[in-house]
Design an enzyme around this catalytic site. Structure first.
Site, PDB file in Angstrom:
ATOM      1  N   ASN A   9       0.776  -0.924  -0.049  1.00  0.00           N
ATOM      2  CA  ASN A   9      -0.086   0.041   0.247  1.00  0.00           C
ATOM      3  C   ASN A   9       0.798   1.403   0.206  1.00  0.00           C
ATOM      4  O   ASN A   9       1.718   1.768   0.990  1.00  0.00           O
ATOM      5  CB  ASN A   9      -0.825   0.048   1.638  1.00  0.00           C
ATOM      6  CG  ASN A   9      -1.755   1.294   1.608  1.00  0.00           C
ATOM      7  OD1 ASN A   9      -2.024   1.897   0.161  1.00  0.00           O
ATOM      8  ND2 ASN A   9      -2.750   0.884   2.713  1.00  0.00           N
ATOM      9  N   TRP A  10       0.776   1.828  -1.406  1.00  0.00           N
ATOM     10  CA  TRP A  10       1.861   3.360  -1.207  1.00  0.00           C
ATOM     11  C   TRP A  10       1.282   4.088  -0.674  1.00  0.00           C
ATOM     12  O   TRP A  10       1.858   5.332  -0.406  1.00  0.00           O
ATOM     13  CB  TRP A  10       1.993   3.278  -2.908  1.00  0.00           C
ATOM     14  CG  TRP A  10       2.711   2.326  -3.559  1.00  0.00           C
ATOM     15  CD1 TRP A  10       2.867   0.841  -2.555  1.00  0.00           C
ATOM     16  CD2 TRP A  10       3.501   2.102  -4.771  1.00  0.00           C
ATOM     17  NE1 TRP A  10       3.849   0.132  -3.979  1.00  0.00           N
ATOM     18  CE2 TRP A  10       4.145   0.844  -5.156  1.00  0.00           C
ATOM     19  CE3 TRP A  10       3.189   3.098  -6.019  1.00  0.00           C
ATOM     20  CZ2 TRP A  10       4.648   0.245  -6.122  1.00  0.00           C
ATOM     21  CZ3 TRP A  10       3.664   2.645  -6.787  1.00  0.00           C
ATOM     22  CH2 TRP A  10       4.761   1.103  -7.046  1.00  0.00           C
ATOM     23  N   LYS A  11      -0.048   4.098  -0.340  1.00  0.00           N
ATOM     24  CA  LYS A  11      -0.690   5.863   0.416  1.00  0.00           C
ATOM     25  C   LYS A  11      -0.045   6.733  -0.134  1.00  0.00           C
ATOM     26  O   LYS A  11      -0.126   6.552  -1.636  1.00  0.00           O
ATOM     27  CB  LYS A  11       0.230   5.568   1.934  1.00  0.00           C
ATOM     28  CG  LYS A  11      -0.107   4.302   2.639  1.00  0.00           C
ATOM     29  CD  LYS A  11       0.056   4.528   4.041  1.00  0.00           C
ATOM     30  CE  LYS A  11       0.272   3.307   4.676  1.00  0.00           C
ATOM     31  NZ  LYS A  11      -0.684   2.882   6.498  1.00  0.00           N
ATOM     32  N   HIS A  95      -9.345   0.835   4.588  1.00  0.00           N
ATOM     33  CA  HIS A  95      -7.952   1.167   5.803  1.00  0.00           C
ATOM     34  C   HIS A  95      -8.242   2.200   7.031  1.00  0.00           C
ATOM     35  O   HIS A  95      -9.232   2.971   6.907  1.00  0.00           O
ATOM     36  CB  HIS A  95      -6.644   1.330   4.427  1.00  0.00           C
ATOM     37  CG  HIS A  95      -5.508   1.734   4.892  1.00  0.00           C
ATOM     38  ND1 HIS A  95      -5.904   2.573   6.014  1.00  0.00           N
ATOM     39  CD2 HIS A  95      -4.518   0.727   4.965  1.00  0.00           C
ATOM     40  CE1 HIS A  95      -3.726   2.202   6.273  1.00  0.00           C
ATOM     41  NE2 HIS A  95      -3.810   1.099   6.033  1.00  0.00           N
ATOM     42  N   GLU A  97      -6.978   4.880   7.240  1.00  0.00           N
ATOM     43  CA  GLU A  97      -6.623   5.583   7.846  1.00  0.00           C
ATOM     44  C   GLU A  97      -7.849   6.657   6.906  1.00  0.00           C
ATOM     45  O   GLU A  97      -8.002   7.654   7.190  1.00  0.00           O
ATOM     46  CB  GLU A  97      -5.506   6.368   7.015  1.00  0.00           C
ATOM     47  CG  GLU A  97      -3.666   5.713   7.014  1.00  0.00           C
ATOM     48  CD  GLU A  97      -3.159   4.704   6.742  1.00  0.00           C
ATOM     49  OE1 GLU A  97      -2.803   5.714   5.220  1.00  0.00           O
ATOM     50  OE2 GLU A  97      -1.987   4.418   7.454  1.00  0.00           O
ATOM     51  N   GLU A 167      -5.641  -5.372  10.634  1.00  0.00           N
ATOM     52  CA  GLU A 167      -4.517  -3.871  10.375  1.00  0.00           C
ATOM     53  C   GLU A 167      -4.847  -3.197  12.176  1.00  0.00           C
ATOM     54  O   GLU A 167      -5.342  -2.381  12.100  1.00  0.00           O
ATOM     55  CB  GLU A 167      -4.104  -3.190  10.161  1.00  0.00           C
ATOM     56  CG  GLU A 167      -4.063  -3.660   8.361  1.00  0.00           C
ATOM     57  CD  GLU A 167      -3.302  -2.719   7.521  1.00  0.00           C
ATOM     58  OE1 GLU A 167      -2.479  -2.538   6.829  1.00  0.00           O
ATOM     59  OE2 GLU A 167      -4.270  -1.361   6.907  1.00  0.00           O
ATOM     60  N   GLY A 173       2.243   2.307  10.710  1.00  0.00           N
ATOM     61  CA  GLY A 173       3.495   2.999  10.941  1.00  0.00           C
ATOM     62  C   GLY A 173       4.036   3.730  12.560  1.00  0.00           C
ATOM     63  O   GLY A 173       4.488   4.737  11.891  1.00  0.00           O
ATOM     64  N   SER A 213       3.695  -2.224  10.404  1.00  0.00           N
ATOM     65  CA  SER A 213       4.676  -2.669  10.424  1.00  0.00           C
ATOM     66  C   SER A 213       5.445  -3.520  10.132  1.00  0.00           C
ATOM     67  O   SER A 213       6.542  -4.129  10.792  1.00  0.00           O
ATOM     68  CB  SER A 213       5.327  -2.495  12.409  1.00  0.00           C
ATOM     69  OG  SER A 213       5.353  -1.040  12.518  1.00  0.00           O
ATOM     70  N   GLY A 234       2.541  -0.850   4.018  1.00  0.00           N
ATOM     71  CA  GLY A 234       3.046  -0.084   3.984  1.00  0.00           C
ATOM     72  C   GLY A 234       4.126   0.674   3.822  1.00  0.00           C
ATOM     73  O   GLY A 234       4.889   0.182   2.906  1.00  0.00           O
ATOM     74  N   GLY A 235       4.552   1.108   4.871  1.00  0.00           N
ATOM     75  CA  GLY A 235       5.925   1.811   4.426  1.00  0.00           C
ATOM     76  C   GLY A 235       7.181   1.108   4.527  1.00  0.00           C
ATOM     77  O   GLY A 235       7.918   2.165   3.170  1.00  0.00           O
TER      78      GLY A 235
HETATM   79  P1  PGA Z   1       2.732   0.164   7.928  1.00  0.00           P
HETATM   80  O1  PGA Z   1       1.586   0.322   7.114  1.00  0.00           O
HETATM   81  O2  PGA Z   1       3.449  -0.797   7.078  1.00  0.00           O
HETATM   82  O3  PGA Z   1       3.374   1.052   7.508  1.00  0.00           O
HETATM   83  O4  PGA Z   1       2.907   0.030   9.252  1.00  0.00           O
HETATM   84  C1  PGA Z   1       0.569  -0.787   6.022  1.00  0.00           C
HETATM   85  C2  PGA Z   1      -1.115  -0.015   5.735  1.00  0.00           C
HETATM   86  O5  PGA Z   1      -1.178   0.860   6.276  1.00  0.00           O
HETATM   87  O6  PGA Z   1      -1.829  -0.611   5.789  1.00  0.00           O
END
Ligand code: PGA
Length: 251
Positions: A9-11, A95, A97, A167, A173, A213, A234-235
Site C-alpha cells: 500500500n503506497w499510500k 483502510h 486511515e 491491521e 506506521g 509495520s 505500507g512503509g
Molecule cells: P505500515 O502500514 O506497514 O507502514 O505500518 C501498513 C498499512 O497501513 O497498510
C-alpha cells in the site's frame, strides 16, 4: 491451500516517475517467485503508468479506495469499473486511515465492497482496533462488528473475491508490530467469525492478511502462523528491496 498475498500500500507517495522506478526495481527481484499473489497499490494518477510496466509480470495492480456508484454526478470520486478499466484487479477498502480521516464507516465500507465485487475487483477489506480499544479490552467486539457489518449481504460465493486485512491501528506506521501471538489470536478469531457467518469451508478458504509495520525481518514469524495468509505493507513497500524481501519470505 490458501495462496499467500503480499500487498504493498503506497499510500500518498510516489508520483508517476517514482512509481515506475519502484516497479522497475521490483520486477527482477520477484520474477521467479511462485505461489505468492503480489499486489501493489499506487495512487490513482500512477495506476496507468504502473499498469504498463507490470503487464506480463506476476505483479497485480490495486487501487487504494473506490466509490460505490458506477457513475454519476459525484465529483472527485472513482468507480470500481473505472479502476478495472485502468488495469486494476484489486482495491483496498476501509483502510483505517480512510476510516479515521475520511469518515468511512462499516456501512460505507460494506457498500464499497459490494460495488468493488460488482465492478470485477477483488476487495482487500481492512479491519482493526485502535490502541484505546485494545486497552479497553474491546478488540474482539470491534472486530466482530467490523466483520459482521462490513460483510452484510455478501454471499459465500462472493466471499471468494474478498481478502480480509487485519491491521491493528496502533501498529500502522509506528514500528510496533503486533507479536506473532497477538496477530495469530486476532486472525483465528476473525476466521471463527467467518465460520459463524458462513461455514467452515468458506472460512478455510478466505485469506486473512496482517498489516502494521511488516518488514523483511518480521514477516517470516508472522507467516509461520496457521491463520496468517499474507501481509498488507505500507512503509516497507516503498523500496523495491524491502518489499521483495517480504514477498520472498519463503526464501
Ligand atoms: P505500515 O502500514 O506497514 O507502514 O505500518 C501498513 C498499512 O497501513 O497498510
Amino acid at each position: 491451500m490458501r495462496t499467500p498475498v503480499i500487498a504493498g500500500n503506497w499510500k500518498l507517495f510516489k508520483k508517476q516517475g517514482d512509481a515506475v522506478a519502484l516497479v522497475e526495481g521490483l520486477i527482477p527481484l520477484v520474477k521467479d517467485t511462485v505461489g505468492v499473489e503480489i499486489v501493489v497499490a499506487p495512487v490513482f494518477t500512477s495506476l496507468s503508468a504502473v499498469c504498463e510496466k507490470i503487464s506480463g509480470t506476476n505483479i497485480n495492480l490495486s487501487a487504494q479506495n473506490c466509490y460505490w456508484e458506477e457513475e454519476g454526478a459525484f465529483t472527485g470520486e472513482i468507480a470500481p469499473g473505472m479502476l478495472a478499466d485502468a488495469g486494476c484487479s484489486h482495491v483496498i477498502i476501509g483502510h483505517s486511515e480512510r476510516r479515521q480521516y475520511f469518515g468511512e464507516t462499516d456501512e460505507t465500507v460494506n457498500k464499497k465492497i459490494k460495488a468493488a465485487l460488482k465492478g470485477g475487483l477483488v476487495a482487500i477489506f481492512c479491519i482493526g482496533e485502535t490502541l484505546a480499544q485494545r486497552e479497553a479490552d474491546s478488540t474482539f467486539d470491534v472486530l466482530r462488528t467490523q466483520v459482521t457489518d462490513g460483510l452484510a449481504g455478501i454471499t459465500a460465493a462472493e466471499l471468494a473475491k474478498i481478502i480480509i486485512a487485519y491491521e491493528p491501528v496502533w501498529a500502522i506506521g509506528t514500528g510496533k508490530t503486533a507479536s506473532d501471538d497477538q496477530a495469530e489470536e486476532a486472525h483465528a478469531f476473525i476466521r471463527g467469525l467467518v465460520t459463524g457467518l458462513y461455514d467452515q469451508g468458506t472460512a478455510d478458504a478466505i485469506r486473512i492478511l496482517y498489516g502494521g509495520s511488516v518488514k523483511p525481518e518480521n514477516v517470516k514469524g508472522l507467516m509461520s502462523r496457521p491463520n496468517i495468509d499474507g501481509a498488507l505493507v505500507g512503509g516497507a513497500s516503498l523500496k523495491a528491496d524491502s518489499f521483495a524481501g517480504i514477498v520472498n519470505f519463503q526464501k
